[in-house]
Each structure stands twice: as structure tokens, then as C-alpha cells.
Design a protein around this motif. Structure first.
Motif, PDB file in Angstrom:
ATOM      1  N   VAL A  60      -3.555   1.242  13.304  1.00  0.00           N
ATOM      2  CA  VAL A  60      -3.738   1.983  12.052  1.00  0.00           C
ATOM      3  C   VAL A  60      -2.907   3.257  12.097  1.00  0.00           C
ATOM      4  CG1 VAL A  60      -5.394   3.243  10.621  1.00  0.00           C
ATOM      5  CG2 VAL A  60      -6.041   1.081  11.665  1.00  0.00           C
ATOM      6  N   VAL A  77      -1.454   6.573   9.391  1.00  0.00           N
ATOM      7  CA  VAL A  77      -1.568   7.182   8.063  1.00  0.00           C
ATOM      8  C   VAL A  77      -0.445   6.669   7.172  1.00  0.00           C
ATOM      9  CG1 VAL A  77      -1.474   9.342   6.788  1.00  0.00           C
ATOM     10  CG2 VAL A  77      -2.776   9.220   8.912  1.00  0.00           C
ATOM     11  N   SER A  79      -1.260   3.201   6.018  1.00  0.00           N
ATOM     12  CA  SER A  79      -2.343   3.241   5.030  1.00  0.00           C
ATOM     13  C   SER A  79      -1.835   3.704   3.675  1.00  0.00           C
ATOM     14  CB  SER A  79      -3.467   4.166   5.503  1.00  0.00           C
ATOM     15  OG  SER A  79      -4.030   3.670   6.688  1.00  0.00           O
ATOM     16  N   ALA A 122       0.062   0.928   1.991  1.00  0.00           N
ATOM     17  CA  ALA A 122      -0.837  -0.085   1.440  1.00  0.00           C
ATOM     18  C   ALA A 122      -1.467   0.400   0.144  1.00  0.00           C
ATOM     19  CB  ALA A 122      -1.919  -0.425   2.462  1.00  0.00           C
ATOM     20  N   ILE A 123      -1.882   1.650   0.110  1.00  0.00           N
ATOM     21  CA  ILE A 123      -2.472   2.209  -1.107  1.00  0.00           C
ATOM     22  C   ILE A 123      -1.429   2.258  -2.221  1.00  0.00           C
ATOM     23  CG2 ILE A 123      -3.417   4.320  -2.147  1.00  0.00           C
ATOM     24  CD1 ILE A 123      -4.813   4.772   0.619  1.00  0.00           C
TER      25      ILE A 123
END
Length: 67
Positions: free
Chosen positions: A12, A14, A17, A20-21
Motif C-alpha cells: 500500500v 499513498v 491509493s 485508484a481514487i
């Protein structure tokens, strides 16, 4: 803001993430469960004129090739 590496789950980040968002903002992308509900499989079965088992195989193939 920073987070200690040992507190983050393996794989994982940042940046990952946020990417992906950001992809979810694209109108052609949607989040779906990895395992469809029974009603999803039944709907796929009816729409495709196939058995629920075949609808499940089709769903798995689509998830594998998404991205």
C-alpha cells in the motif's frame, strides 16, 4: 503528512491509493465487488441466457482482465 512504513499494509502506498481514487472519478470506471452477490449472478445469467455457473466464470474473467 507522512506515515511510518511499518504501519502500512504490504503493497500500500499513498501514491497508489490516490491513483485508484482518481480512476474512480473517471465516468467509465466503477468499483465492483471481487465476488458478486447471488442477485448479480442471477441477473447476469438472465441477461446472457446462460447458467449461473457460466455467469460466474464470465464475471471472474472480466475482473481478471479489468484495468
Amino acid at each position: 503528512m507522512t506515515f511510518p512504513k511499518d504501519n502500512a499494509p504490504a503493497g500500500v502506498s499513498v501514491d497508489g491509493s490516490l491513483a485508484a481514487i482518481g480512476a474512480l472519478n473517471d465516468q467509465s470506471v466503477t468499483a465492483v465487488p471481487l465476488k458478486p452477490s447471488a442477485s448479480m449472478l442471477a441477473a447476469g445469467s438472465r441477461a446472457g441466457g446462460v447458467s449461473v455457473e457460466i455467469a460466474w466464470k464470465i464475471y471472474q474473467a472480466m475482473i481478471r482482465h479489468a484495468g
